[in-house]
Design an enzyme around this catalytic site. Structure first.
Site, PDB file in Angstrom:
ATOM      1  N   GLY A   9       0.808  -1.268   0.023  1.00  0.00           N
ATOM      2  CA  GLY A   9      -0.021   0.004  -0.082  1.00  0.00           C
ATOM      3  C   GLY A   9       0.811   1.369   0.232  1.00  0.00           C
ATOM      4  CB  CYS A  10       0.310   4.573   1.693  1.00  0.00           C
ATOM      5  SG  CYS A  10       1.536   6.011   1.952  1.00  0.00           S
TER       6      CYS A  10
END
Length: 172
Positions: A9-10
């Site tokens: 993800g981020c």
């Protein structure tokens, strides 16, 4: 020294679990897996480049073995979400382990099997295990973002839902 590359993800949220571990000599946020050469964040965030947001870790395997990196990696993600992570949606936020050699492949596959067999999740583990390809360093403002912009990082992380998920599925 060896390299390990993880998409979770981020990439801002994927730095902190690894940064103060013994034997870790560097963590770079960047992009991997797509077709665009030298992509920019503006291109990545469209979700059309095929790249993942990822971190590339330089480590000393005699001090911190790859298997320990994997043990840290899995509890940072929702390995059952094929469409992103938490509030970050799109293909650039998918999860993946990018292996750099045969030993990493074997260890990554074994760790994925362990997660699947753990009973923590009822859905299929969709985190991919992929050969590492060219890694492109993200723009400077993304590097060590949590140190450069701690207030925004904390707010973003709190809004993401990542920490409650981790607590529920992985414990402390």
């Amino acid at each position: 020294m060896e390299q390990a590359t993880f998409a979770g993800g981020c990439f801002w949220c994927m730095v902190t679990p690894f940064e103060e571990q013994p034997g870790i000599h560097g963590i770079v946020s960047g992009y991997i897996g797509g077709t665009t050469v030298n992509p920019t964040y503006e291109q990545i965030k469209t979700g059309t480049t095929g790249h993942y947001e990822a971190v590339q870790i330089t480590f000393d395997p005699t001090i911190f073995p790859y298997e320990k990196l994997l043990e840290l990696y899995w509890p940072q993600i929702d390995p059952t979400d094929a469409d992103g992570q938490f509030q970050d949606r799109g293909p650039q936020y998918r999860t993946a382990i990018f292996y750099h050699n045969e030993e990493q492949l074997v260890a990554a596959l074994a760790s994925k099997e362990q997660v699947a067999a753990s009973g923590r999740f009822t859905d299929e583990i969709v985190t991919e295990i992929i050969p590492a390809v060219t890694f492109y360093e993200a723009e400077e403002y993304h590097q060590d973002y949590h140190h450069k912009n701690p207030k925004h990082y904390k707010e973003d992380r709190e809004q993401s839902g990542r920490d409650p998920f981790i607590a529920e599925h992985w414990g402390k």
